[in-house]
Structure formats: structure tokens, C-alpha cells
Motif scaffolding. Structure first.
Motif, PDB file in Angstrom:
ATOM      1  N   LYS A 164      27.013  43.924  13.903  1.00 55.14           N
ATOM      2  CA  LYS A 164      26.310  45.111  13.597  1.00 55.14           C
ATOM      3  C   LYS A 164      25.472  45.650  15.470  1.00 55.14           C
ATOM      4  O   LYS A 164      24.935  44.642  15.499  1.00 55.14           O
ATOM      5  N   CYS A 170      23.260  48.188  16.993  1.00 53.59           N
ATOM      6  CA  CYS A 170      22.717  48.999  16.890  1.00 53.59           C
ATOM      7  C   CYS A 170      22.137  49.873  18.338  1.00 53.59           C
ATOM      8  O   CYS A 170      22.242  49.338  19.682  1.00 53.59           O
ATOM      9  N   GLU A 210      21.109  40.544  13.629  1.00 52.25           N
ATOM     10  CA  GLU A 210      20.950  39.063  12.299  1.00 52.25           C
ATOM     11  C   GLU A 210      20.637  39.296  12.413  1.00 52.25           C
ATOM     12  O   GLU A 210      19.323  38.760  12.235  1.00 52.25           O
ATOM     13  N   GLY A 255      34.225  51.683  14.201  1.00 52.12           N
ATOM     14  CA  GLY A 255      32.985  51.009  12.461  1.00 52.12           C
ATOM     15  C   GLY A 255      33.266  52.137  11.888  1.00 52.12           C
ATOM     16  O   GLY A 255      33.311  53.430  11.803  1.00 52.12           O
ATOM     17  N   ALA A 293      29.278  53.353   9.576  1.00 54.99           N
ATOM     18  CA  ALA A 293      27.555  53.593   9.054  1.00 54.99           C
ATOM     19  C   ALA A 293      27.189  54.482   7.836  1.00 54.99           C
ATOM     20  O   ALA A 293      28.117  54.799   7.119  1.00 54.99           O
ATOM     21  N   TRP A 311      23.057  51.139  11.927  1.00 52.88           N
ATOM     22  CA  TRP A 311      23.536  50.889  13.274  1.00 52.88           C
ATOM     23  C   TRP A 311      25.141  51.076  12.423  1.00 52.88           C
ATOM     24  O   TRP A 311      25.910  50.955  11.862  1.00 52.88           O
ATOM     25  N   VAL A 358      28.846  49.130  11.827  1.00 52.02           N
ATOM     26  CA  VAL A 358      29.432  47.935  11.505  1.00 52.02           C
ATOM     27  C   VAL A 358      30.619  47.964  12.305  1.00 52.02           C
ATOM     28  O   VAL A 358      31.284  49.031  11.969  1.00 52.02           O
ATOM     29  N   THR A 359      31.460  47.084  13.223  1.00 50.94           N
ATOM     30  CA  THR A 359      32.106  47.043  13.420  1.00 50.94           C
ATOM     31  C   THR A 359      33.755  46.780  12.058  1.00 50.94           C
ATOM     32  O   THR A 359      33.722  46.707  11.670  1.00 50.94           O
ATOM     33  N   GLU A 374      34.476  44.340  10.485  1.00 46.82           N
ATOM     34  CA  GLU A 374      34.026  43.596   9.016  1.00 46.82           C
ATOM     35  C   GLU A 374      33.786  44.386   7.733  1.00 46.82           C
ATOM     36  O   GLU A 374      33.834  43.812   6.798  1.00 46.82           O
ATOM     37  N   ARG A 394      27.740  46.172   2.260  1.00 43.31           N
ATOM     38  CA  ARG A 394      28.932  45.576   3.362  1.00 43.31           C
ATOM     39  C   ARG A 394      27.836  46.111   5.185  1.00 43.31           C
ATOM     40  O   ARG A 394      29.050  45.814   6.040  1.00 43.31           O
ATOM     41  N   ILE A 395      27.014  47.331   5.012  1.00 40.35           N
ATOM     42  CA  ILE A 395      26.901  47.730   6.209  1.00 40.35           C
ATOM     43  C   ILE A 395      25.153  47.551   6.348  1.00 40.35           C
ATOM     44  O   ILE A 395      24.749  47.472   7.428  1.00 40.35           O
ATOM     45  N   GLY A 396      23.663  48.442   5.028  1.00 41.07           N
ATOM     46  CA  GLY A 396      22.988  47.818   4.959  1.00 41.07           C
ATOM     47  C   GLY A 396      22.459  49.033   4.704  1.00 41.07           C
ATOM     48  O   GLY A 396      22.972  49.638   3.245  1.00 41.07           O
TER      49      GLY A 396
END
Length: 285
Positions: A2, A4, A15, A168, A170, A198, A200-201, A204, A276-278
């Protein structure tokens, strides 16, 4: 990973509830001179930077996410590509509500006929910037969307190969002021494209077609759906877009919003979440 951008000039790895500063790894980026590249340099060299980010994270300064100001994870997208009416139930609500379609038949055609549209890159902000309602006398709506960041140049790419071109994902918010103008104009208002929290690659999220997501305004759920309900999924959107224009590294695709779009007012606070992203919280001014 992740990844940012924060505090204007810094890059970090997310993290848990912390950001690890890995800005030093950007020294690997080649120097650029005028004319500047038409892509985002960090995204273009991501394969090279990822191991450097991991190495830098061992000694990088740590901060709580709540203590930093998050920027858009993509600094220099060449294009913001957006998909209209890409969920069946949103198309149905758009057809039912005059405030949404404004008696304009072009606003309620299926996406296969309508195609995609572009948003001005000047409308892009990060999650710690407020959305500012430029026309307080008109209705402005929220639209939560999965955002796709292009990682490899894509020119006339087939859907079966499309995910190989993704760097990725977002969360995207495609804000909209209602009115008779063309979509691209009403959705290109300053601050009306939010990207975050952020990147996320892609490794993931190998399958972006099974992601739950939700948007709340002042704690009340407005939109809740799953990307399985997309009319055109991520591969098909990349195929459609790249038929008409080359997608450059760092370009962003807003994949469309589900039903439940609604008005926001000054003082409201939006909470956007995608599995899975946030999550991110955005203030309305």
C-alpha cells in the motif's frame, strides 16, 4: 504493498495504522527535463521502486496515519477516465429521477452506447483535502467508485490481457454537480475527483470483480454494493478506453458508481470504504 503520498512531498508504505517514510527510494527515479513525460514517473518505475521501498522501510521514519496529510496516490495522471451508468440499478435510478437526467436522453443510455468520458486532472485531490461545493445553489452528489491506476501503456488492449496493464487500485469519488451541461464539465469542477487513501498494488487484488464497498454520509449509509455488479468490469473498461485513446502510465479509470447517489451539503462528512483497499473520510465545504 500500500503506497501513499503524504505531506506534499513524501512517499510512504502503509503498514497497519502507520506510514513508513520511504521517500529516499525516489532517488532511483531518472531526472527529467522539458518536455516533461506524459506519464507519472513514480508509477512508470514502480517495478524498480518496489524492492527499494521495501529496503527503505526498514529504517524509514514511522508516523501514525492520523498524524499525516494524505495526498492523491497518483501525482501526475495524464487522464482521468470515467465510466457512466456502469451499474444497472444506478441506470434505473437515473432514468427515474429528473434531477439526475435533466431530460437529457444521453444521460440515461447504456454504457455500451454512451462510452466513457474524461474529467479534468485539475479536479483531482487527495482524501485530506475538502470537496468544495463551487455552486452552492445547485445540487452536488457523491459517487463512490473503484479506481484503477494504469501501470503499463495500453493501446488497443484486449480484455483478456487488460489486467496486465494495471499498477494498482484506490478508492475514487466522482463528485457531480447536477445540471444541463455535459458530464465531463459538471464532473470536472475543482476538487470533484477524490483519489485515495493510497494505491494498493495489483498483486494484492488479483480479481477486482469481487470487492464490497460502501459510502456513508454523516454515519448513514448511502451506497453499498459489490464490483461484481459492474456492467463492464475492469478488463472491459480498459479494452473500451484503449480502443479510442492510449492509456498512459498513471492514468486513472473511475469504474462507475452504484445506486444510492445523493446530495451532499457543506458540513457533511463522507466515509468511503472498499474491501482490501481501506477507507477514507472527506469533508464537504
Amino acid at each position: 504493498m500500500k503506497i501513499c503520498r503524504f505531506n506534499k512531498t513524501r512517499v510512504g508504505l502503509v503498514e497497519g495504522d502507520e506510514v513508513v517514510d520511504v521517500t529516499a527510494a525516489l532517488d532511483l527515479l531518472p531526472e527529467v527535463r522539458y518536455p516533461l513525460p506524459r506519464h507519472d514517473p513514480m508509477i512508470a518505475h514502480l517495478d524498480r521502486l518496489l524492492p527499494a521501498f521495501a529496503e527503505a522501510s526498514r529504517s524509514g521514519k514511522r508516523r501514525k496515519i492520523a498524524e499525516v496529510s494524505l495526498e492523491s496516490p497518483v501525482a501526475n495522471p495524464g487522464k482521468l477516465v470515467a465510466a457512466p451508468v456502469n451499474y444497472v440499478k444506478h441506470l434505473e435510478e437515473a432514468r427515474e429521477q429528473k434531477e439526475l437526467h435533466q431530460n437529457n436522453a444521453a444521460q440515461i443510455r447504456v454504457i455500451q452506447e454512451t462510452g466513457l468520458f474524461l474529467k479534468a486532472t485539475s479536479s483531482l485531490i487527495g482524501p485530506c483535502d475538502p470537496v468544495t461545493l463551487r455552486f452552492p445553489d445547485r445540487r452536488s452528489d457523491h459517487e463512490i467508485e473503484l479506481a484503477v491506476i494504469i501501470g503499463r501503456r495500453a493501446d488497443r488492449v484486449a480484455a483478456k490481457d487488460a489486467l496486465e496493464h494495471v499498477a494498482g487500485y484506490a478508492i475514487g469519488l466522482d463528485m457531480t454537480v447536477r445540471g444541463a451541461e455535459e458530464r465531463s464539465m459538471r464532473k470536472s469542477v475543482d476538487t470533484y475527483s477524490v483519489l485515495g487513501p493510497w494505491l494498493v498494488t495489483a498483486d494484492e487484488i488479483p480479481d477486482p470483480s469481487q470487492l464490497d464497498f460502501e459510502l456513508k454520509v454523516d454515519g448513514a449509509t448511502r451506497q453499498k454494493a459489490n464490483t461484481r455488479d459492474l456492467v463492464l468490469g475492469v478488463p472491459e473498461l480498459i479494452e473500451m478506453a484503449s480502443r479510442f485513446y492510449t492509456l498512459e502510465v498513471g492514468d486513472v479509470i473511475f469504474t462507475g458508481t452504484p445506486e444510492g447517489v445523493g446530495q451532499v451539503l457543506p458540513g457533511n462528512r463522507m466515509h468511503a470504504w472498499i474491501d482490501r483497499i481501506g477507507a477514507m473520510d472527506i469533508q464537504i465545504n
